[in-house]
Design an enzyme around this catalytic site. Structure first.
Site, mmCIF file in Angstrom:
data_model
loop_
_atom_site.group_PDB
_atom_site.id
_atom_site.type_symbol
_atom_site.label_atom_id
_atom_site.label_comp_id
_atom_site.label_asym_id
_atom_site.label_seq_id
_atom_site.Cartn_x
_atom_site.Cartn_y
_atom_site.Cartn_z
ATOM 1 N N TYR A 85 0.838 -1.200 0.000
ATOM 2 C CA TYR A 85 0.000 0.000 0.000
ATOM 3 C C TYR A 85 0.874 1.251 0.000
ATOM 4 O O TYR A 85 0.651 2.184 -0.783
ATOM 5 C CB TYR A 85 -0.908 -0.002 1.223
ATOM 6 C CG TYR A 85 -1.722 1.258 1.398
ATOM 7 C CD1 TYR A 85 -2.896 1.446 0.672
ATOM 8 C CD2 TYR A 85 -1.321 2.261 2.284
ATOM 9 C CE1 TYR A 85 -3.648 2.605 0.825
ATOM 10 C CE2 TYR A 85 -2.064 3.415 2.442
ATOM 11 C CZ TYR A 85 -3.231 3.582 1.721
ATOM 12 O OH TYR A 85 -3.962 4.731 1.873
ATOM 13 N N LYS B 216 1.376 4.320 -3.131
ATOM 14 C CA LYS B 216 1.208 5.763 -2.980
ATOM 15 C C LYS B 216 2.453 6.523 -3.437
ATOM 16 O O LYS B 216 2.359 7.671 -3.896
ATOM 17 C CB LYS B 216 0.867 6.108 -1.536
ATOM 18 C CG LYS B 216 -0.469 5.533 -1.072
ATOM 19 C CD LYS B 216 -1.634 6.007 -1.932
ATOM 20 C CE LYS B 216 -2.974 5.523 -1.423
ATOM 21 N NZ LYS B 216 -4.117 6.025 -2.212
#
Length: 344
Positions: A213, A217
């Protein structure tokens, strides 16, 4: 104007220094109560729940005239629209289908924006996920987190740029806010030097349930680094706000057993409320101006990108990712779309 690119990369440890400051010491910056969004049109992806739903409610409280909830489930979208209308009965709220797992759905959505809207002022790309196990997207060869959080988001970003440029009022730049995360600053990004880069994310050996995750980003930081070379702040202002760690969202919906318990406990102790988390979206859209174009926003301020981007290796990876991303969506003519954004 000093943007994220121009700042010195942060050397402050993420845990605990940055995390503690971001969660507990930074103060929300709210739009002026006199802000009036009458006549304006906004799109929120993933707007049926969590921060997307809360952001929609806050925009409507500022008299937004027309809100489009872009959602995968029509049933959930209609339920959210009904909830919002009960609070804001004079608003127009539409539910449009958008499946970020499907390139066809993304293209159809962008075509609908072009054909059905006479005006578009702002877009919040809020849809995202956090997978705790390796999983391949059902319609592409890519790992699911990278597909949704980065690739699909970058694709939709490019396709919406012409509408945001042409359908915002003269003299008013369109606004595009792409939700990011402070955890991007803590990413390990173990495959950062792989060539090609995108296929390496599809190799399970590089999958880490915590870091994937975070790394997804960072890819948005890298994408924005290049995107602003094609998009003027006079046409569309694009930024990446961090809502902080927020309790009560669906981001960790895949957690089970002890992981779910731990996530809920951590959220209860450290998490922001959804009201405060969504305020970062409105700050990015309404408070921040051209100075935020191409910037990562954290703690309601312009913040440096992930430190890796400022290195020679980072610059090489930025270019590698950019070219691979455009090649991924060559079938949709994304290079031509970007070149058109340079035209006066």
């Amino acid at each position: 104007m000093v943007g994220s690119k121009d700042l010195e990369p942060s050397t402050t440890p993420f845990f605990p220094n940055i995390f503690l400051h971001n969660q507990f010491r930074a103060k929300p910056v709210w739009p002026s109560p006199s802000t009036d969004l009458s006549g304006k049109v906004a799109i929120i992806t993933g707007g049926n729940a969590g921060l997307g739903l809360e952001a929609g409610s806050q925009l409507l409280a500022l008299k937004l005239s027309h809100l489009i909830l872009a959602v995968r489930s029509a049933q959930n979208g209609e339920a959210a629209a009904k909830q919002l209308l009960s609070q804001h009965p004079n608003a127009r709220i539409d539910v449009w289908s958008l499946d970020m797992s499907s390139n066809n759905s993304i293209q159809a959505f962008a075509r609908r924006v072009e054909s059905d809207l006479n005006r578009l002022d702002m877009v919040i790309l809020n849809a995202g996920l956090r997978k705790l196990v390796f999983d391949t997207n059902r319609t592409t060869p890519h790992e699911e987190t990278i597909q949704i959080n980065y690739l699909a988001t970058a694709f939709l970003t490019i396709l919406l740029l012409p509408a945001l440029k042409s359908k915002s009022p003269p003299g008013c730049a369109g606004r595009l806010t792409i939700v990011n995360a402070a955890l991007s600053l803590a990413a390990k990004f173990p495959n950062k030097n792989e060539v090609p880069l995108l296929p390496s994310f599809d190799d399970p050996k590089y999958f880490d349930a915590i870091d994937r995750y975070n790394s997804s980003k960072v890819l948005s930081h890298m994408f924005l680094w290049k995107l602003v070379d094609y998009v003027s702040a006079d046409d569309v202002i694009i930024n990446l706000p961090d809502p902080g760690f927020v309790k009560g969202t669906d981001l960790t919906r895949d957690a089970k057993g002890w992981q779910k318990v731990a996530a809920e406990l951590f959220g209860a102790i450290t998490g922001r409320t959804k009201v405060v988390g969504a305020s970062t979206y409105l700050d990015a859209l309404l408070n921040k101006g051209p100075e935020s174009h191409g910037c990562f926003l954290m703690s309601w301020e312009v913040h440096p990108f992930a430190s890796f981007l400022y290195t020679p290796e980072g610059n090489k990876s930025i270019e590698q990712l950019w070219q691979e991303t455009l090649s991924e969506y060559e079938f949709a003519g994304v290079r031509s779309v970007l070149e058109s954004m340079k035209e006066v």
